[in-house]
Scaffold this motif. Sequence first.
Motif, PDB file in Angstrom:
ATOM      1  N   PRO A  57       0.854  -1.294  -0.057  1.00  0.00           N
ATOM      2  CA  PRO A  57       0.049  -0.045   0.305  1.00  0.00           C
ATOM      3  C   PRO A  57       0.721   1.267   0.008  1.00  0.00           C
ATOM      4  N   LYS A  58       0.489   2.281  -1.101  1.00  0.00           N
ATOM      5  CA  LYS A  58       1.320   3.448  -0.875  1.00  0.00           C
ATOM      6  C   LYS A  58       1.101   4.532   0.124  1.00  0.00           C
ATOM      7  N   SER A  59       0.150   3.949   0.846  1.00  0.00           N
ATOM      8  CA  SER A  59      -0.156   5.062   1.888  1.00  0.00           C
ATOM      9  C   SER A  59       0.537   4.883   3.119  1.00  0.00           C
ATOM     10  N   SER A  60       1.609   3.692   3.210  1.00  0.00           N
ATOM     11  CA  SER A  60       2.203   3.479   4.134  1.00  0.00           C
ATOM     12  C   SER A  60       3.776   3.893   4.033  1.00  0.00           C
ATOM     13  N   TRP A  61       3.735   4.540   2.547  1.00  0.00           N
ATOM     14  CA  TRP A  61       5.377   4.775   2.118  1.00  0.00           C
ATOM     15  C   TRP A  61       5.886   5.721   3.233  1.00  0.00           C
ATOM     16  N   TRP A  62       4.962   6.902   3.730  1.00  0.00           N
ATOM     17  CA  TRP A  62       5.578   7.972   4.773  1.00  0.00           C
ATOM     18  C   TRP A  62       6.413   7.464   5.816  1.00  0.00           C
ATOM     19  N   TRP A  63       6.033   6.408   6.418  1.00  0.00           N
ATOM     20  CA  TRP A  63       6.941   5.746   7.601  1.00  0.00           C
ATOM     21  C   TRP A  63       7.821   4.605   7.081  1.00  0.00           C
ATOM     22  N   VAL A  64       7.570   4.021   6.002  1.00  0.00           N
ATOM     23  CA  VAL A  64       8.344   2.902   5.489  1.00  0.00           C
ATOM     24  C   VAL A  64       9.480   3.554   4.963  1.00  0.00           C
ATOM     25  N   LEU A  65       9.510   4.281   4.291  1.00  0.00           N
ATOM     26  CA  LEU A  65      10.841   4.887   3.590  1.00  0.00           C
ATOM     27  C   LEU A  65      11.917   5.338   4.547  1.00  0.00           C
ATOM     28  N   PRO A  66      11.418   6.046   5.626  1.00  0.00           N
ATOM     29  CA  PRO A  66      12.485   6.403   6.666  1.00  0.00           C
ATOM     30  C   PRO A  66      13.264   5.391   7.252  1.00  0.00           C
ATOM     31  N   ILE A  67      12.697   4.327   7.658  1.00  0.00           N
ATOM     32  CA  ILE A  67      13.347   2.946   8.289  1.00  0.00           C
ATOM     33  C   ILE A  67      13.926   2.389   7.352  1.00  0.00           C
ATOM     34  N   LEU A  68      13.531   2.182   6.067  1.00  0.00           N
ATOM     35  CA  LEU A  68      14.566   1.432   4.949  1.00  0.00           C
ATOM     36  C   LEU A  68      15.576   2.280   4.659  1.00  0.00           C
ATOM     37  N   SER A  69      15.533   3.598   4.851  1.00  0.00           N
ATOM     38  CA  SER A  69      16.852   4.518   4.493  1.00  0.00           C
ATOM     39  C   SER A  69      17.856   4.245   5.651  1.00  0.00           C
ATOM     40  N   ALA A  70      17.284   3.767   6.830  1.00  0.00           N
ATOM     41  CA  ALA A  70      18.158   3.632   7.763  1.00  0.00           C
ATOM     42  C   ALA A  70      18.980   2.437   7.853  1.00  0.00           C
ATOM     43  N   GLN A  71      18.467   1.566   7.003  1.00  0.00           N
ATOM     44  CA  GLN A  71      18.931   0.172   7.052  1.00  0.00           C
ATOM     45  C   GLN A  71      20.311  -0.083   6.605  1.00  0.00           C
ATOM     46  N   PRO A  72      21.279   1.012   5.689  1.00  0.00           N
ATOM     47  CA  PRO A  72      22.583   0.807   5.344  1.00  0.00           C
ATOM     48  C   PRO A  72      23.257   1.067   6.772  1.00  0.00           C
ATOM     49  N   ALA A  73      23.017   1.954   7.589  1.00  0.00           N
ATOM     50  CA  ALA A  73      23.539   2.237   8.770  1.00  0.00           C
ATOM     51  C   ALA A  73      23.674   1.016   9.864  1.00  0.00           C
ATOM     52  N   VAL A  74      22.567   0.081   9.883  1.00  0.00           N
ATOM     53  CA  VAL A  74      22.842  -1.174  10.726  1.00  0.00           C
ATOM     54  C   VAL A  74      23.521  -2.143   9.823  1.00  0.00           C
ATOM     55  N   PHE A  75      23.736  -2.186   8.416  1.00  0.00           N
ATOM     56  CA  PHE A  75      24.436  -3.019   7.785  1.00  0.00           C
ATOM     57  C   PHE A  75      25.910  -2.543   7.858  1.00  0.00           C
ATOM     58  N   TRP A  76      25.999  -1.236   7.898  1.00  0.00           N
ATOM     59  CA  TRP A  76      27.498  -0.701   8.056  1.00  0.00           C
ATOM     60  C   TRP A  76      28.112  -1.372   9.631  1.00  0.00           C
ATOM     61  N   PRO A 183       8.825   1.026  -2.868  1.00  0.00           N
ATOM     62  CA  PRO A 183       7.767   0.181  -2.257  1.00  0.00           C
ATOM     63  C   PRO A 183       6.805  -0.057  -3.263  1.00  0.00           C
ATOM     64  N   GLY A 184       6.398  -1.301  -3.487  1.00  0.00           N
ATOM     65  CA  GLY A 184       5.210  -1.419  -4.365  1.00  0.00           C
ATOM     66  C   GLY A 184       5.476  -1.240  -5.929  1.00  0.00           C
ATOM     67  N   ALA A 185       6.775  -0.883  -6.195  1.00  0.00           N
ATOM     68  CA  ALA A 185       7.190  -0.762  -7.776  1.00  0.00           C
ATOM     69  C   ALA A 185       7.194  -2.015  -8.380  1.00  0.00           C
ATOM     70  N   PRO A 186       6.732  -1.825  -9.647  1.00  0.00           N
ATOM     71  CA  PRO A 186       6.916  -3.134 -10.530  1.00  0.00           C
ATOM     72  C   PRO A 186       8.221  -3.270 -10.958  1.00  0.00           C
ATOM     73  N   GLY A 187       8.756  -4.487 -11.442  1.00  0.00           N
ATOM     74  CA  GLY A 187      10.145  -5.007 -11.867  1.00  0.00           C
ATOM     75  C   GLY A 187      10.963  -5.189 -10.739  1.00  0.00           C
ATOM     76  N   SER A 188      10.433  -5.611  -9.652  1.00  0.00           N
ATOM     77  CA  SER A 188      11.172  -5.709  -8.304  1.00  0.00           C
ATOM     78  C   SER A 188      11.871  -7.145  -8.358  1.00  0.00           C
ATOM     79  N   LEU A 189      11.561  -7.854  -9.238  1.00  0.00           N
ATOM     80  CA  LEU A 189      12.077  -9.367  -9.147  1.00  0.00           C
ATOM     81  C   LEU A 189      13.630  -9.527  -8.908  1.00  0.00           C
ATOM     82  N   PRO A 190      14.481  -9.022  -9.559  1.00  0.00           N
ATOM     83  CA  PRO A 190      15.861  -8.746  -9.267  1.00  0.00           C
ATOM     84  C   PRO A 190      16.225  -8.363  -7.711  1.00  0.00           C
TER      85      PRO A 190
END
Length: 375
Positions: A57-76, A183-190
């Motif tokens: 659901p696109k309505s969840s982007w506003w809180w999903v994107l900030p958490i996803l953007s911080a994942q590289p810090a956890v990975f580092w 989130p939710g974009a087509p062509g995300s199989l890779p």
Amino acid sequence: MGLTAIDLGLRGATSGVFLLIILVALLRRATGQHALLGMAMSAGGVFYAVATAPFFPKSSWWWVLPILSAQPAVFWLWARAAFDDDFVLKRWHGALWLSIVAYGFAITLGWSQWPALAGAGGRVLALATLVLALAAAVQTVKTWGADLVARRRRLRLAMLAINVVLIAAVAVAGFAAIPVAVPGAPGSLPTAFGLFVVAMLAGLGLFSEPAVAVDDATAAIASDDTRKQARIADRAAAGRVAIDPILLRRLDHLMTVDRTYRQEGLAIGALAARLDVPEHRLRQAINEGLGYRNFNAFLNRYRIEDAKLALSDATQREVPVLTIAMDAGFQSIGPFNRAFKAETGVTPTEFRREALTPPETDCDPGISQPRREIG
């Protein structure tokens, strides 16, 4: 629809593997920073697999994107803990993660009113992602040569490479406004396939049988204690570890008699050449035969003992600590001080002061002094 079904199936399998990793870590009651960061990485993998799936659901982007953007810090941070045995989590690491999340929320909440400003902020966030991915890659290259754990060298290097590619793809998409992992974009199989490979590598690294480390092997070799050597041989056989005892004895001779550890910039390849054995055999001998996970830690054991003898020598009281460190094989004072304090609990200066201070003796005049007769 066929590709979408495959995409969703891969994401479901990925989430299952990551959740199983978290469950196993909890059942093992793993509390180390590496385990905690691994669970955080796995939880982030589940969240990423679900949030970037088709029809999210696109309505969840506003809180999903900030958490996803911080994942590289956890990975580092996970890469630091995985490839640097001396890494310690600090409070500013958590502050960095929270800052990225807060910055991501500021971008998403301001998108409707200030789209141009939010777009510029998104590019800054993409740049931060690239920097963190590059830092994780540098950490791999920096410590890969000294890593003695064969399983960690193979699996984690492959998983790190895939993770860096995924993070870089997300960052480049942010720069170019390409909806590769939106989130939710087509062509995300890779993306789904890459996540599945990462999950399988993580599961293989967790569930494969760990190597058995043999304790006190150096002491047994140096002292020619046949009973201790027999116990080590029995434990090695029980753990299916095939280590040549002659190789361990030759290695100990190089370290204790020839003092090869004093050689500046000594690398494991040069040491293997002196022993005339393949490098992978020497790595296995030091790791599985002596219990060391890092080549520098193996060298530092001898170097610190050498430095302790020099610091305890009254005839070298005036010799600078830097000179003693350089003579022992360290290339600078910073790594020497850190390694020495980690081993002894005190700084080299404090160790020298305690070692060269004569013990105080209590003297009771009424007891120790002879009585004088009058007359």
